[in-house]
Design a protein around this motif. Sequence first.
Motif, short mmCIF file in Angstrom:
data_model
loop_
_atom_site.label_atom_id
_atom_site.label_comp_id
_atom_site.label_asym_id
_atom_site.label_seq_id
_atom_site.Cartn_x
_atom_site.Cartn_y
_atom_site.Cartn_z
N LEU A 54 0.83 -1.21 0.00
CA LEU A 54 0.00 0.00 0.00
C LEU A 54 0.86 1.26 0.00
CD1 LEU A 54 -2.81 -1.03 2.52
CD2 LEU A 54 -2.93 -0.99 0.02
N LYS A 55 1.93 1.25 0.78
CA LYS A 55 2.82 2.41 0.81
C LYS A 55 3.48 2.62 -0.54
CE LYS A 55 4.04 2.53 5.73
NZ LYS A 55 5.12 2.34 6.73
N GLU A 56 3.90 1.50 -1.16
CA GLU A 56 4.59 1.58 -2.45
C GLU A 56 3.69 2.15 -3.54
OE1 GLU A 56 6.35 -1.45 -5.85
OE2 GLU A 56 5.82 -2.23 -3.87
N ARG A 57 2.44 1.76 -3.53
CA ARG A 57 1.54 2.15 -4.62
C ARG A 57 0.76 3.43 -4.36
NH1 ARG A 57 2.42 1.17 -9.03
NH2 ARG A 57 0.25 1.09 -9.70
N ASP A 58 0.77 3.93 -3.13
CA ASP A 58 -0.14 5.01 -2.75
C ASP A 58 0.04 6.28 -3.59
OD1 ASP A 58 -2.14 5.95 -0.54
OD2 ASP A 58 -0.67 7.56 -0.70
N LYS A 59 1.26 6.74 -3.72
CA LYS A 59 1.49 8.00 -4.41
C LYS A 59 1.17 7.91 -5.89
CE LYS A 59 4.85 11.73 -4.82
NZ LYS A 59 6.21 12.21 -4.47
N GLN A 60 1.63 6.82 -6.52
CA GLN A 60 1.39 6.66 -7.95
C GLN A 60 -0.10 6.49 -8.25
OE1 GLN A 60 3.53 3.42 -9.73
NE2 GLN A 60 2.53 3.64 -11.72
N ALA A 61 -0.80 5.79 -7.36
CA ALA A 61 -2.23 5.53 -7.59
C ALA A 61 -3.12 6.68 -7.12
CB ALA A 61 -2.64 4.26 -6.85
N LYS A 62 -2.51 7.69 -6.43
CA LYS A 62 -3.27 8.84 -5.93
C LYS A 62 -4.39 8.42 -4.97
CE LYS A 62 -2.27 11.58 -10.05
NZ LYS A 62 -2.81 12.34 -11.20
N TRP A 63 -4.04 7.54 -4.04
CA TRP A 63 -5.02 7.07 -3.05
C TRP A 63 -5.10 8.00 -1.84
CZ3 TRP A 63 -2.79 1.43 -3.24
CH2 TRP A 63 -3.31 0.78 -4.38
N ASN A 64 -4.18 8.95 -1.75
CA ASN A 64 -4.16 9.92 -0.64
C ASN A 64 -4.10 9.26 0.73
OD1 ASN A 64 -4.25 12.32 -2.21
ND2 ASN A 64 -6.45 11.97 -2.57
N GLY A 65 -3.47 8.10 0.80
CA GLY A 65 -3.27 7.43 2.07
C GLY A 65 -4.50 6.76 2.65
N ILE A 66 -5.60 6.73 1.88
CA ILE A 66 -6.85 6.18 2.41
C ILE A 66 -6.73 4.69 2.74
CG2 ILE A 66 -9.26 5.65 1.81
CD1 ILE A 66 -9.35 8.37 0.38
N PRO A 67 -6.14 3.83 1.87
CA PRO A 67 -6.03 2.41 2.22
C PRO A 67 -5.20 2.18 3.50
CG PRO A 67 -5.71 2.70 -0.13
CD PRO A 67 -5.71 4.07 0.47
N LEU A 68 -4.15 2.97 3.67
CA LEU A 68 -3.32 2.81 4.87
C LEU A 68 -4.10 3.23 6.12
CD1 LEU A 68 0.06 4.16 3.47
CD2 LEU A 68 -0.28 1.90 4.48
N LEU A 69 -4.85 4.31 6.01
CA LEU A 69 -5.66 4.76 7.15
C LEU A 69 -6.73 3.73 7.51
CD1 LEU A 69 -6.07 8.53 6.17
CD2 LEU A 69 -4.83 7.64 8.15
N LEU A 70 -7.32 3.11 6.49
CA LEU A 70 -8.33 2.08 6.76
C LEU A 70 -7.70 0.86 7.43
CD1 LEU A 70 -10.53 2.19 3.50
CD2 LEU A 70 -11.19 2.87 5.81
N GLN A 71 -6.45 0.57 7.07
CA GLN A 71 -5.77 -0.56 7.70
C GLN A 71 -5.57 -0.28 9.20
OE1 GLN A 71 -1.73 -1.78 6.29
NE2 GLN A 71 -2.85 -3.53 5.46
N LYS A 72 -5.16 0.96 9.52
CA LYS A 72 -5.01 1.34 10.92
C LYS A 72 -6.36 1.31 11.65
CE LYS A 72 -1.07 4.47 10.28
NZ LYS A 72 -0.61 5.88 10.41
N LEU A 73 -7.39 1.77 10.96
CA LEU A 73 -8.73 1.79 11.57
C LEU A 73 -9.19 0.39 11.90
CD1 LEU A 73 -11.15 3.63 12.31
CD2 LEU A 73 -12.05 3.22 10.00
N TYR A 74 -8.91 -0.54 10.99
CA TYR A 74 -9.30 -1.94 11.20
C TYR A 74 -8.62 -2.51 12.45
CZ TYR A 74 -9.77 -6.96 10.41
OH TYR A 74 -10.04 -8.30 10.56
#
Length: 717
Positions: A54-74
């Motif tokens: 998720l960290k590797e792909r976040d910037k290129q995919a323009k996810w704005n850190g949302i998948p990482l934040l959801l992982q922490k939330l989980y």
Amino acid sequence: MAAAAVPGAGRERRAAAWGWGGRPCSGNILDQLRQGQVTGQGLARGAQITEAFLKERDKQAKWNGIPLLLQKLYVNSQPNSDFSKCQSILKEISPLLSMEAMVFVTEDRKFSQESTFPNTYTFDLFGGVDLLVEILMRPTLTTQKKKQKISDDLTKDCLSILYNTCICTDGVTKRLAERNDFVLFLFTLMTNRKTFLQTATLIEDILGVKKEMIRLEDIPNLATLVSSFDQQQLANFCRILAVTISELDTGSDDKHTLLAKNAQQKKNLGPTRAEINQESSDESGVANTSSRTQLPQSMKIMHEIMYKLEVLYVLCVLLMGRQRNQVHKMIAEFKLIPGLNNLFDKLIWRKHSTSTLVLHGHNQNCDCSPDITLKIQFLRLLQSFSDHHENKYLLLNSQELNELSAISLKANIPEVDAVVNTDRSLVCDGKRGLLTRLLQVMKKEPTESSFRFWQARAVESFLRGATSYADQMFLLKRGLLEHILYCIVDSECKSRDVLQSYFDLLGELMKFNIDAFKRFNKYINTDEKFQVFLSQINSSLVDSNMLVRCITLSLDRFENQSDMKVVHVLSECRLLSYMYQMSNRTTFLFRLINIIHVQTLTQENVSCLNTSLVILMLARRKDKLPGYLNALQKMEYDEKYPGFILNNFHSLLRFWQQHYLHKDKDSTCLENSSCISFTYWKETVSILLSPDRTSPCALVSYIEEPYMDIDRNFTEE
């Protein structure tokens, strides 16, 4: 789920637009995520993907850190976790989604939803929606003795993020609507005043797309819930209640054919969910004794127009439902009608306010502005309240009720039972009742006003049912007939809807009333005016046929009276003299049958069929039925379409038997409006449909064999 049903090519376009392309594993994982959400198997949420990826792909995919934040939330939302950390995570996610939601409600969307709102789509794609539902419902699902408590602020954040995702990302609302457990759970959150507004807003959106409506009786402790509401909460709850008691389909629309409606009714033998929910209404707290003193007070202190709109709408729906009599009783006991009468000038029919409360993209004078919508909803309430119900006399005050009694006494006719039985403690107070106030504003309404239609409908509703001479004279003395004729003849009214409402009202006002026809002739006092009036009638017979029926019925009754005043009016009145000519009645009959067909019959135009039957029933009474059928046959040949009209009429009458012989309410309306027993209606139709070609009253006797086409089956297609 609509978002999951996007074709592969569209999915590839989105991947390219958001920087997901380039590495096959990325596309495969995203596909697996969506597939897992659809099937419930395999990769179903972003928490199952490694943090490194998720960290590797976040910037290129323009996810704005949302998948990482959801992982922490989980991780921080599991049982026995510290929920306080969840709130700080949501505070990071929320602005990303609320920003897109703001764009959604303020701008027209020109692109696909996913590409326009990538943050909300990403949030849903990586399991954010399902995770928030789990967090909200966790206290109800855990088996531990000590339940986890979720703070009000965390609940509000979860609800707000869910709402923003629903409005921006296609398919989310429908997916939530499919979870009955979650929908019913949301109602339990309405007990908390701090989270009420967010909860109510989300529930309203979800119920709006739900395929099968929830049952109000399934909501835990509904009566206790509603009785705890303050006035603002009650109004907001009415928005939700309106959805649950209204029919979701459009089968009641006038534009839908009666064939289609009948077919649908055969499939649905039992009551609908909406009808069942209407029967739940007496348990929802509205009828609670503690609310009896609150409802009129709430109408006085609620200042926001939109709140009043919702309450009026719910009352309208209930007044048209199966529990109508019970709702009528409640409204009478609440003294809602006197309350509305006192508010009429101050609130309902005040001049347009300078409020800036208008809908996006609309102006203050359009039909969608709250001021105008409030007035229309108020008029609809009066229409629903008055229609075929004895409580309609609550719209008058005591002095006006005495006036009705005096009219009956002077005419030497019995008083209407409903007038005698009206509880004077429940009627309007003040110098004028609500009906009289309505007449006053009706006569002042500008020519182009959108209210004309609804005003006429509301007043006509007061006259519907068994014809009351006293009711008619009460309105005639207030200049209603002259106002209607001015609108039809002198104001150059072009609106079809408004003209139809005026024709219908005029018919109810004049039916069997010789004084009304005398007043008509006094106003329409030149041949030029009469020709304008006839031209308006003939311009759309579907709209004016109820007036044609009224004139025909009235003429028949007057002809059997020997009163000198009646004889004089019969000889002087242009309208009665015109309808007295058999050739004119036959022309109306020919046109009425010609403009309707079984396949196109609706609730709006089926009245043309019944008006044609009235003309023929009255002819049958005088043994003149064969003469009319002969005339129709001759007109067919003159038009060079032999058999066309009579074959069509034969099909229409066959449908009439199917439609009316099993509907008590509809048959009662026919009987009351015409003062002709339904038995006579049925007999006349049977005689006309007789297969005996030697019968002078059977349609088949006037259709030559080469043109016979009466056995064809009709379907809803």
